[in-house]
Scaffold this motif. Sequence first.
Motif, short mmCIF file in Angstrom:
data_model
loop_
_atom_site.label_atom_id
_atom_site.label_comp_id
_atom_site.label_asym_id
_atom_site.label_seq_id
_atom_site.Cartn_x
_atom_site.Cartn_y
_atom_site.Cartn_z
N ASP A 163 0.82 -1.02 0.09
CA ASP A 163 0.20 -0.22 -0.10
C ASP A 163 0.71 1.04 0.16
N PHE A 164 1.30 1.44 -1.14
CA PHE A 164 2.44 2.71 -1.28
C PHE A 164 1.98 3.91 -1.03
N PRO A 165 0.83 4.49 -1.40
CA PRO A 165 0.17 5.65 -0.97
C PRO A 165 0.24 5.83 0.46
N ALA A 166 -0.50 4.96 1.22
CA ALA A 166 -0.51 4.96 2.57
C ALA A 166 0.84 4.79 3.25
N ALA A 167 2.00 4.13 2.76
CA ALA A 167 3.11 3.89 3.14
C ALA A 167 3.88 5.56 3.20
N GLN A 168 3.76 6.07 1.91
CA GLN A 168 4.40 7.66 1.76
C GLN A 168 3.66 8.25 2.72
N THR A 169 2.43 8.32 3.00
CA THR A 169 1.87 9.18 4.00
C THR A 169 2.42 8.83 5.37
N SER A 170 2.36 7.55 5.84
CA SER A 170 2.88 7.28 7.04
C SER A 170 4.47 7.50 7.23
N PHE A 171 5.31 7.40 6.22
CA PHE A 171 6.63 7.69 6.38
C PHE A 171 6.93 9.23 6.55
N LEU A 188 13.70 7.89 5.61
CA LEU A 188 13.80 8.65 4.36
C LEU A 188 14.03 7.36 3.16
N PHE A 189 14.72 6.69 3.27
CA PHE A 189 15.02 5.65 2.18
C PHE A 189 13.80 4.90 1.91
N TRP A 190 13.08 4.50 2.68
CA TRP A 190 11.56 3.77 2.42
C TRP A 190 10.81 4.66 1.98
N LEU A 191 10.68 5.88 2.41
CA LEU A 191 9.94 7.07 2.11
C LEU A 191 10.14 7.60 0.36
N GLY A 192 11.44 7.54 0.25
CA GLY A 192 11.83 7.53 -1.13
C GLY A 192 11.14 6.49 -2.22
N ASN A 193 11.42 5.20 -1.71
CA ASN A 193 10.91 4.05 -2.69
C ASN A 193 9.47 3.96 -2.59
N ALA A 194 8.70 4.59 -1.55
CA ALA A 194 7.34 4.44 -1.86
C ALA A 194 7.15 5.69 -2.69
N GLN A 195 7.56 6.55 -2.86
CA GLN A 195 7.38 7.64 -3.88
C GLN A 195 7.69 7.29 -5.11
N TYR A 196 8.85 6.50 -5.21
CA TYR A 196 9.22 5.69 -6.35
C TYR A 196 8.12 5.02 -6.86
N GLY A 203 9.76 13.93 -5.67
CA GLY A 203 9.85 13.76 -4.24
C GLY A 203 10.97 12.68 -3.89
N ALA A 204 10.86 11.62 -4.45
CA ALA A 204 11.80 10.64 -4.28
C ALA A 204 13.20 11.04 -4.04
N ILE A 205 13.65 11.72 -5.18
CA ILE A 205 15.02 12.27 -5.34
C ILE A 205 15.40 13.14 -4.24
N ALA A 206 14.34 13.68 -3.82
CA ALA A 206 14.76 14.93 -2.51
C ALA A 206 14.93 14.11 -1.33
N ASN A 207 14.24 13.03 -1.27
CA ASN A 207 14.29 12.17 0.21
C ASN A 207 15.77 11.44 -0.01
N PHE A 208 16.11 10.91 -0.94
CA PHE A 208 17.21 10.16 -1.12
C PHE A 208 18.52 10.96 -0.81
N ARG A 209 18.33 12.23 -1.46
CA ARG A 209 19.50 13.25 -1.32
C ARG A 209 19.52 13.46 0.13
N ALA A 229 19.53 7.34 -9.57
CA ALA A 229 19.43 7.15 -10.98
C ALA A 229 18.33 6.83 -11.70
N ASN A 230 17.68 5.74 -11.12
CA ASN A 230 16.33 5.33 -11.66
C ASN A 230 15.16 6.33 -11.86
#
Length: 268
Positions: A163-171, A188-196, A203-209, A229-230
Amino acid sequence: MKVHTAWSWRPLATGLLLAGGALLAGQSHAALFEDDEARRAILDLRGKVEQQRLAADAAMQRQADDLRRATDDNGQLRRSLLDLQNQIEALRGEIAAMRGQNEQLARSVSELQRGQKDIATGVEERLRKFEPAKVTLDGREFTADPAEMRDFEASLAIFRRGDFPAAQTSFTEFVKRYPQSGYRGTALFWLGNAQYANRDYRGAIANFRALLAQAPDHARAPEALLSIANCQIELKDNPGARRTLEELTRSYPQSEAANAARERLARR
């Protein structure tokens, strides 16, 4: 001649009478003396017999008294022994009652100790819910509050369910709620993956950085660069993706992510 004969006889008769009277008197006096002696002897004998009887009666009375006293003493002794036996039985009863009370007290103390132990265990468990605990995650060790641990695990469980939308909100909420948390880099890593997964590449790039800026030595840092990169490839930023892959090989040359980056660079 006849007259002379008569006067001669009378004195003789008188003398004979006197002599006879004296003899009888002497015999009577002797007999009287002998009777007195006999009476005295009898009286003495009676006195002695009476004394012996009285002594025997006294001895018998003393024996009777001694026997009565002995009987009384025996009776008293029997009563004393009976009283002592009753006291012993009463003491045995009291000891048995005390033993029962002691056993009950021991059971009560044991139950109380178990109750106290259960209470202490419950209190410790409740305290542990509020006390910080050591956590080891992605090669990093830190201390986290129970609520912090619970919220992170809940967010990660949502991501794993897909449930990536809910995971993005939760993280996102987790990072805001615990800005100084030891979980922050991993969050931040899992938040970026949820955004990806939700195609929120920028948004994912910003959190990975943000992860790389906060903890460049984080175990997830090489994967974060590969994920950037992805995202750049998805955004059609191939030059940017190539620079990110090169950065990955330079910064983390021994990582598996660097091996994947080299393969991709070789194909381009």
